[in-house]
Design an enzyme around this catalytic site. Structure first.
Site, short mmCIF file in Angstrom:
data_model
loop_
_atom_site.label_atom_id
_atom_site.label_comp_id
_atom_site.label_asym_id
_atom_site.label_seq_id
_atom_site.Cartn_x
_atom_site.Cartn_y
_atom_site.Cartn_z
N ASP A 1 60.32 66.92 38.02
CA ASP A 1 60.73 68.27 38.54
C ASP A 1 60.52 68.37 40.07
OD1 ASP A 1 61.27 71.13 37.09
OD2 ASP A 1 59.72 71.25 38.55
N TYR A 5 60.23 72.58 47.87
CA TYR A 5 59.01 72.02 47.91
C TYR A 5 59.52 70.45 49.04
CZ TYR A 5 57.75 74.08 43.68
OH TYR A 5 57.54 74.94 42.45
N SER A 17 64.10 80.32 36.57
CA SER A 17 62.68 79.96 36.58
C SER A 17 62.10 81.47 37.19
CB SER A 17 62.44 78.85 37.56
OG SER A 17 61.07 78.75 37.67
N GLN A 39 61.91 78.45 33.04
CA GLN A 39 60.89 77.78 33.40
C GLN A 39 59.76 79.05 33.87
OE1 GLN A 39 59.70 74.92 37.19
NE2 GLN A 39 60.90 73.81 35.77
N ARG A 91 45.60 59.48 36.04
CA ARG A 91 45.81 60.79 35.42
C ARG A 91 46.99 61.10 34.83
NH1 ARG A 91 42.11 65.09 38.88
NH2 ARG A 91 40.01 63.95 38.40
#
Length: 307
Positions: free
Chosen positions: A63, A68, A159, A193, A268
């Site tokens: 995503d 970004y 979104s 979203q 993680r």
């Protein structure tokens, strides 16, 4: 208890394509206060881990977003991974900072994303937020519909829309159908979203989507770690021998959401993917639900239609 969900599981979208049930978000928020741009280009090793974990037999989901500034780095990792393009589900969003939502800018940003990624097509493009006013939301949606017709995008959605924004879009889709030749010609909402977790369940939005078979993606599903130590979550982590993050991700999956979890640490990422070997009971899922309305991120859903 054996889980009914696996890392291979996917949701069939209204567009006819399939969406993997667990996604990797490629943007990390900065520490508060927000004084610098988000850290949105995680190490390629982290993206590599996400791609290889998620594509083991099922297809991975990455995503990203125009705003970004991480589409190129994300796609670079996909292309270098050796994983077939068809096994990776790549999402981006429009618009970007400094370029407001509009019909023309949506075309520009999708073409820019295709050039930056070199992926050939985009699996999913979302309108990032309802900001920009009704006319610009309608223009952006029309552009996305035309870009689907052109083969540049496979699925589209929104979104951070509130129910009033969703109702407006649904009405516009009917207008487009009349203008463009009938049912389906106005585009189909495949994915929505939102920030979703036990302290922000958005029952009105989720119900709206469920009625229309719109897949619900949950960002901030582990609440950025801000709820570590919550007694009910910790008790379940102890019971199942899992981390609190894994409990919250499993909660999200069993509520029918597609959680998007972010990390720059390969270990993680692997941990976050290890949520398919156990299952919460229905009672445990419901016991985590609260009546809180506590966003840990932004919340454009509450904005009026004219903003």
């Amino acid at each position: 208890m054996a889980s009914k969900l696996t890392i291979n599981s996917a949701i069939k979208l209204n567009s006819g394509y399939s969406l993997p049930v667990l996604g990797f978000g490629a943007c990390l928020p900065p520490p508060r206060p927000w004084r610098r741009p988000p850290r949105c280009a995680p190490k390629l090793s982290a993206l590599d881990t996400a791609i290889h974990l998620d594509t083991t037999g099922g297809g991975g989901k990455i995503d990203s977003a125009s705003s970004y500034r991480n589409q190129g780095p994300s796609a670079k990792s996909i292309l270098a991974s050796g994983v077939p393009r068809s096994e990776v589900f790549f999402t981006t969003k429009v618009p970007m900072s400094g370029r407001p939502l509009s019909y023309d800018n949506t075309y520009f940003l999708v073409d820019a994303a295709l050039e930056a990624t070199g992926l050939g097509y985009l699996d999913l493009v979302l309108i990032h937020s309802p900001y920009g006013g009704s006319a610009n939301r309608r223009g952006a949606w029309r552009a996305l519909v035309e870009l689907v017709d052109a083969g540049k995008i496979r699925s589209i959605g929104v979104s951070n829309y509130g129910v009033h924004h969703l109702d407006e879009l649904e009405a516009y889709i009917k207008v487009l159908e009349r203008e463009r030749g009938g049912p389906g010609k106005g585009g189909v909402i495949s994915v929505g979203q939102w920030e979703l977790h036990p302290w922000l369940t958005r029952p009105d939005i989720v119900a709206w989507c469920k009625e229309r078979n719109v897949a619900v993606q949950a960002y901030c599903p582990i609440v950025r770690g801000e709820r570590w130590g919550e007694p009910k979550v910790k008790a379940l982590a102890d019971k199942y021998g899992k981390t609190e993050a894994q409990i919250l991700l499993r909660w999200s999956l069993q509520r029918g959401y597609v959680p998007l979890v972010k990390s720059v640490t390969p270990s993680r990422i692997a941990e976050n993917a290890a949520v398919f070997d156990f299952e919460l009971t229905d009672e445990e899922v419901e016991a985590l639900v609260t009546q809180d309305y506590s966003p840990c991120a932004w919340d454009p859903t509450v904005e009026p239609l004219d903003k």
